[in-house]
Design a protein around this motif. Structure first.
Motif, PDB file in Angstrom:
ATOM      1  N   ALA A  12       0.871  -1.229  -0.073  1.00 37.73           N
ATOM      2  CA  ALA A  12      -0.008  -0.053  -0.009  1.00 37.73           C
ATOM      3  C   ALA A  12       0.938   1.392  -0.039  1.00 37.73           C
ATOM      4  O   ALA A  12       0.583   2.153  -0.808  1.00 37.73           O
ATOM      5  CB  ALA A  12      -0.726  -0.083   1.139  1.00 37.73           C
ATOM      6  N   LEU A  15       2.351   1.718  -3.479  1.00 40.35           N
ATOM      7  CA  LEU A  15       1.377   2.173  -4.490  1.00 40.35           C
ATOM      8  C   LEU A  15       1.026   3.493  -4.154  1.00 40.35           C
ATOM      9  O   LEU A  15       0.737   4.526  -5.395  1.00 40.35           O
ATOM     10  CB  LEU A  15      -0.072   1.303  -4.379  1.00 40.35           C
ATOM     11  CG  LEU A  15       0.157  -0.122  -4.857  1.00 40.35           C
ATOM     12  CD1 LEU A  15      -1.269  -0.912  -4.385  1.00 40.35           C
ATOM     13  CD2 LEU A  15       0.579  -0.145  -6.401  1.00 40.35           C
ATOM     14  N   ALA A  16       0.876   3.921  -2.918  1.00 36.64           N
ATOM     15  CA  ALA A  16       0.692   5.562  -2.674  1.00 36.64           C
ATOM     16  C   ALA A  16       1.652   6.223  -3.102  1.00 36.64           C
ATOM     17  O   ALA A  16       1.443   7.397  -3.895  1.00 36.64           O
ATOM     18  CB  ALA A  16       0.337   5.820  -1.026  1.00 36.64           C
ATOM     19  N   PRO A  24      -7.507   5.600  -4.327  1.00 35.39           N
ATOM     20  CA  PRO A  24      -7.377   4.257  -4.281  1.00 35.39           C
ATOM     21  C   PRO A  24      -9.047   3.677  -3.784  1.00 35.39           C
ATOM     22  O   PRO A  24      -9.210   2.552  -4.022  1.00 35.39           O
ATOM     23  CB  PRO A  24      -6.624   4.061  -2.856  1.00 35.39           C
ATOM     24  CG  PRO A  24      -6.633   5.179  -1.975  1.00 35.39           C
ATOM     25  CD  PRO A  24      -6.692   6.189  -3.199  1.00 35.39           C
ATOM     26  N   ILE A  57      -5.179  -4.820   0.737  1.00 33.44           N
ATOM     27  CA  ILE A  57      -4.200  -3.742   0.184  1.00 33.44           C
ATOM     28  C   ILE A  57      -5.098  -2.522  -0.089  1.00 33.44           C
ATOM     29  O   ILE A  57      -4.472  -1.334   0.455  1.00 33.44           O
ATOM     30  CB  ILE A  57      -3.686  -4.335  -1.149  1.00 33.44           C
ATOM     31  CG1 ILE A  57      -2.692  -5.602  -0.984  1.00 33.44           C
ATOM     32  CG2 ILE A  57      -3.012  -2.896  -1.776  1.00 33.44           C
ATOM     33  CD1 ILE A  57      -2.423  -6.244  -1.898  1.00 33.44           C
ATOM     34  N   GLN A  58      -6.083  -2.603  -0.610  1.00 32.25           N
ATOM     35  CA  GLN A  58      -6.924  -1.226  -0.863  1.00 32.25           C
ATOM     36  C   GLN A  58      -7.147  -0.769   0.322  1.00 32.25           C
ATOM     37  O   GLN A  58      -7.088   0.624   0.336  1.00 32.25           O
ATOM     38  CB  GLN A  58      -7.986  -1.563  -1.701  1.00 32.25           C
ATOM     39  CG  GLN A  58      -8.866  -0.311  -2.272  1.00 32.25           C
ATOM     40  CD  GLN A  58     -10.190  -0.815  -2.951  1.00 32.25           C
ATOM     41  OE1 GLN A  58     -10.723  -1.712  -2.943  1.00 32.25           O
ATOM     42  NE2 GLN A  58     -10.565   0.233  -4.096  1.00 32.25           N
ATOM     43  N   TRP A  61      -3.976   1.085   1.450  1.00 30.80           N
ATOM     44  CA  TRP A  61      -3.763   2.195   0.544  1.00 30.80           C
ATOM     45  C   TRP A  61      -4.893   3.393   0.829  1.00 30.80           C
ATOM     46  O   TRP A  61      -4.224   4.524   1.189  1.00 30.80           O
ATOM     47  CB  TRP A  61      -4.016   1.848  -0.734  1.00 30.80           C
ATOM     48  CG  TRP A  61      -3.705   2.641  -1.906  1.00 30.80           C
ATOM     49  CD1 TRP A  61      -2.873   3.783  -1.516  1.00 30.80           C
ATOM     50  CD2 TRP A  61      -3.535   2.557  -3.203  1.00 30.80           C
ATOM     51  NE1 TRP A  61      -2.659   4.685  -2.723  1.00 30.80           N
ATOM     52  CE2 TRP A  61      -3.008   3.894  -3.817  1.00 30.80           C
ATOM     53  CE3 TRP A  61      -4.210   1.566  -4.091  1.00 30.80           C
ATOM     54  CZ2 TRP A  61      -2.820   3.849  -5.164  1.00 30.80           C
ATOM     55  CZ3 TRP A  61      -3.958   1.764  -5.479  1.00 30.80           C
ATOM     56  CH2 TRP A  61      -3.441   3.035  -5.924  1.00 30.80           C
ATOM     57  N   GLU A  64      -3.482   5.020   3.925  1.00 28.88           N
ATOM     58  CA  GLU A  64      -2.166   5.717   3.757  1.00 28.88           C
ATOM     59  C   GLU A  64      -2.453   6.970   3.080  1.00 28.88           C
ATOM     60  O   GLU A  64      -1.719   8.026   3.337  1.00 28.88           O
ATOM     61  CB  GLU A  64      -1.426   4.782   2.855  1.00 28.88           C
ATOM     62  CG  GLU A  64       0.023   5.100   2.848  1.00 28.88           C
ATOM     63  CD  GLU A  64       0.881   5.018   4.102  1.00 28.88           C
ATOM     64  OE1 GLU A  64       1.919   5.836   4.352  1.00 28.88           O
ATOM     65  OE2 GLU A  64       0.420   4.157   4.939  1.00 28.88           O
TER      66      GLU A  64
END
Length: 66
Positions: A12, A15-16, A24, A57-58, A61, A64
């Motif tokens: 996460a 990805l951020a 997200p 994960i989403q 994220w 985050e």
């Protein structure tokens, strides 16, 4: 460092950092799965990235990003 599907928080964070323009909350799982597998440190079996892992994960994220 090698990322696996279980490294939800680290995935996460990466990805951020790599997709700051993406909200997200509106990412579909097809794109999310692809983006995770494109991360430079990611090396795990693609078949292990199921819906529950992608949801986690989403969610991480979104946390985050807030």
């Amino acid at each position: 460092m090698s990322l696996k599907w279980v490294d939800v928080l680290e995935i996460a964070i990466q990805l951020a950092e790599s997709k700051p323009e993406v909200d997200p909350r509106y990412v579909n799982f097809v794109n999310l799965r692809s983006w995770v597998m494109e991360l430079p440190d990611f090396s795990d079996d693609p078949a292990r990235g199921g819906e529950k892992v992608l949801e986690a994960i989403q969610a991480a994220w979104i946390e985050e990003a807030d």
